[in-house]
Design an enzyme around this catalytic site. Sequence first.
Site, PDB file in Angstrom:
ATOM      1  NE  ARG A   1      -4.201  -1.619   0.117  1.00 58.68           N
ATOM      2  CZ  ARG A   1      -4.298  -2.657  -0.715  1.00 58.68           C
ATOM      3  NH1 ARG A   1      -3.361  -2.893  -1.605  1.00 58.68           N
ATOM      4  NH2 ARG A   1      -5.358  -3.446  -0.671  1.00 58.68           N
TER       5      ARG A   1
ATOM      6  CG  HIS B   1      -3.118  -0.937  -6.797  1.00 56.66           C
ATOM      7  ND1 HIS B   1      -3.539  -0.290  -5.657  1.00 56.66           N
ATOM      8  CD2 HIS B   1      -3.154  -2.267  -6.502  1.00 56.66           C
ATOM      9  CE1 HIS B   1      -3.823  -1.188  -4.714  1.00 56.66           C
ATOM     10  NE2 HIS B   1      -3.601  -2.399  -5.215  1.00 56.66           N
TER      11      HIS B   1
HETATM   12  P1  NAP Z   1      -1.449 -11.601   5.074  1.00 55.79           P
HETATM   13  O1  NAP Z   1      -1.511 -13.029   4.652  1.00 55.79           O
HETATM   14  O2  NAP Z   1      -2.392 -11.115   6.126  1.00 55.79           O
HETATM   15  O3  NAP Z   1       0.066 -11.356   5.569  1.00 55.79           O
HETATM   16  C1  NAP Z   1       0.433 -10.218   6.265  1.00 55.79           C
HETATM   17  C2  NAP Z   1       1.859 -10.405   6.797  1.00 55.79           C
HETATM   18  O4  NAP Z   1       2.308  -9.171   7.370  1.00 55.79           O
HETATM   19  C3  NAP Z   1       1.962 -11.478   7.883  1.00 55.79           C
HETATM   20  O5  NAP Z   1       3.156 -12.196   7.729  1.00 55.79           O
HETATM   21  C4  NAP Z   1       2.027 -10.643   9.163  1.00 55.79           C
HETATM   22  O6  NAP Z   1       2.729 -11.284  10.228  1.00 55.79           O
HETATM   23  C5  NAP Z   1       2.806  -9.445   8.689  1.00 55.79           C
HETATM   24  N1  NAP Z   1       2.576  -8.280   9.557  1.00 55.79           N
HETATM   25  C6  NAP Z   1       1.425  -7.593   9.771  1.00 55.79           C
HETATM   26  N2  NAP Z   1       1.626  -6.603  10.651  1.00 55.79           N
HETATM   27  C7  NAP Z   1       2.931  -6.678  11.012  1.00 55.79           C
HETATM   28  C8  NAP Z   1       3.736  -5.929  11.908  1.00 55.79           C
HETATM   29  N3  NAP Z   1       3.246  -4.908  12.615  1.00 55.79           N
HETATM   30  N4  NAP Z   1       5.024  -6.282  12.029  1.00 55.79           N
HETATM   31  C9  NAP Z   1       5.526  -7.331  11.327  1.00 55.79           C
HETATM   32  N5  NAP Z   1       4.822  -8.082  10.458  1.00 55.79           N
HETATM   33  C10 NAP Z   1       3.531  -7.740  10.303  1.00 55.79           C
HETATM   34  O7  NAP Z   1      -1.629 -10.627   3.845  1.00 55.79           O
HETATM   35  P2  NAP Z   1      -1.451 -10.967   2.282  1.00 55.79           P
HETATM   36  O8  NAP Z   1      -2.622 -11.685   1.770  1.00 55.79           O
HETATM   37  O9  NAP Z   1      -0.104 -11.577   2.093  1.00 55.79           O
HETATM   38  O10 NAP Z   1      -1.463  -9.495   1.650  1.00 55.79           O
HETATM   39  C11 NAP Z   1      -0.514  -8.521   2.016  1.00 55.79           C
HETATM   40  C12 NAP Z   1      -0.874  -7.185   1.422  1.00 55.79           C
HETATM   41  O11 NAP Z   1      -0.534  -7.149   0.025  1.00 55.79           O
HETATM   42  C13 NAP Z   1      -2.351  -6.818   1.405  1.00 55.79           C
HETATM   43  O12 NAP Z   1      -2.790  -6.374   2.670  1.00 55.79           O
HETATM   44  C14 NAP Z   1      -2.400  -5.717   0.366  1.00 55.79           C
HETATM   45  O13 NAP Z   1      -2.174  -4.466   0.989  1.00 55.79           O
HETATM   46  C15 NAP Z   1      -1.220  -6.044  -0.557  1.00 55.79           C
HETATM   47  N6  NAP Z   1      -1.663  -6.421  -1.919  1.00 55.79           N
HETATM   48  C16 NAP Z   1      -1.293  -5.629  -2.977  1.00 55.79           C
HETATM   49  C17 NAP Z   1      -1.662  -5.980  -4.261  1.00 55.79           C
HETATM   50  C18 NAP Z   1      -1.235  -5.175  -5.448  1.00 55.79           C
HETATM   51  O14 NAP Z   1      -1.721  -5.404  -6.548  1.00 55.79           O
HETATM   52  N7  NAP Z   1      -0.293  -4.265  -5.311  1.00 55.79           N
HETATM   53  C19 NAP Z   1      -2.420  -7.136  -4.472  1.00 55.79           C
HETATM   54  C20 NAP Z   1      -2.770  -7.912  -3.382  1.00 55.79           C
HETATM   55  C21 NAP Z   1      -2.393  -7.549  -2.099  1.00 55.79           C
HETATM   56  P3  NAP Z   1       2.227 -12.668  10.869  1.00 55.79           P
HETATM   57  O15 NAP Z   1       2.423 -13.718   9.774  1.00 55.79           O
HETATM   58  O16 NAP Z   1       3.123 -12.907  12.012  1.00 55.79           O
HETATM   59  O17 NAP Z   1       0.789 -12.489  11.227  1.00 55.79           O
HETATM   60  C1  GLV Z   2      -5.033  -5.381  -4.030  1.00 54.64           C
HETATM   61  O1  GLV Z   2      -4.419  -4.400  -3.813  1.00 54.64           O
HETATM   62  C2  GLV Z   2      -5.512  -6.276  -3.038  1.00 54.64           C
HETATM   63  O2  GLV Z   2      -5.426  -5.950  -1.836  1.00 54.64           O
HETATM   64  O3  GLV Z   2      -6.010  -7.365  -3.399  1.00 54.64           O
END
Ligand code: NAP
Ligand code: GLV
Length: 311
Positions: free
Chosen positions: A226, A274
């Site tokens: 983000r 994005h």
């Molecule tokens: P997720 O499975 O919830 O993983 C989040 C990770 O961040 C976990 O490993 C978590 O730790 C860690 N985390 C959260 N808060 C933290 C903190 N304060 N300190 C250290 N580590 C922390 O999320 P995801 O599905 O992988 O998605 C991640 C993000 O990618 C989304 O929220 C979104 O913003 C972004 N995204 C972007 C796109 C794009 O097109 N650019 C597309 C999809 C997603 P733990 O494992 O210990 O809980």
């Molecule tokens: C895209 O940014 C997503 O969070 O899936």
Amino acid sequence: MNLMFISNEDRADQWRDNLTALLPDLNFYVWPDDQAVDPATIDYVLAWKPAPGIIKRFPNLKAILSLGAGIDGITCDPELPIDKPLVHLVDRSLTQGMVQFALYWVLHFHRQMGTYQKFAEARTWRQLPQAEVDACRVGILGFGELGQAVGSALAAQHFDVAGWSRSPKQIAGITSYAGAEALPGFLGRSDMLICLLPLTPETEGIIDAALLAALPRGAIVINLARGRHLVDADLLAALDSGHLSAAVLDVFYNEPLAAEHPFWAHEKVTVTPHIAALTSPRSGADSVAANIERIERGETPLNLIDLARGY
Ligand code: NAP
Ligand code: GLV
């Protein structure tokens, strides 16, 4: 079962076709076209950045389903009903997209493709030494669903991968760093830093001057999470001072990125709109339908958000 689709994107028909094929008993409504439907009959909201106050109009929701992995566009609603289960999207196509995008950029820099492009523009035939892949240290900030998939793909290419998360992970061939106290050590070994954190009060603005200063000189920052994770001015200062050698930014504080923003014209910055990983209505519907079926059977949905934690 009644579902209200709330999104400013125009793929409602694709979601309807895919979801009703999987769930024949589902009545699929679209906001605001179908706002005459009795809100008390709506069981599910499937949403991406709904306007504040809309979700609370549906008093009998069984769950709020996010159309994306990130739920910050839903939790920013000050009137969001916090007693309803909120589920983020975990979907094979979204994960594949993120893995491809991250791999593409890591390989771009590792194989010096920007330099070769400049050589080609100058019609210069010149070979550079090929850097050792296991000497290239990639750090993944946020090591959850997407971070681990990216990390595993990079480790399979023999990059030296580490992940930073709140809780420690055990993944073969990848070094796990957990918690704030482990962050400096993780940053100090990240020649390429990929951000895949969720946006929470704890992670907003995390990529600031102090974090960037802790990276090795010449590091590359790839923000795929983000825009609000990043302090734009601090990144520009670190690029201009020569501390960082490049940045790839897919997400921005305000989207779309304003035409006058310095990122567009900066020679060390690549801007993408994005698109690192876009939700596919075809495969996304499989995950959404599977979760609806779980809830209808009385089971806990997968990929629940912990609102107290923020992700
Ligand atoms: P997720 O499975 O919830 O993983 C989040 C990770 O961040 C976990 O490993 C978590 O730790 C860690 N985390 C959260 N808060 C933290 C903190 N304060 N300190 C250290 N580590 C922390 O999320 P995801 O599905 O992988 O998605 C991640 C993000 O990618 C989304 O929220 C979104 O913003 C972004 N995204 C972007 C796109 C794009 O097109 N650019 C597309 C999809 C997603 P733990 O494992 O210990 O809980
Ligand atoms: C895209 O940014 C997503 O969070 O899936």
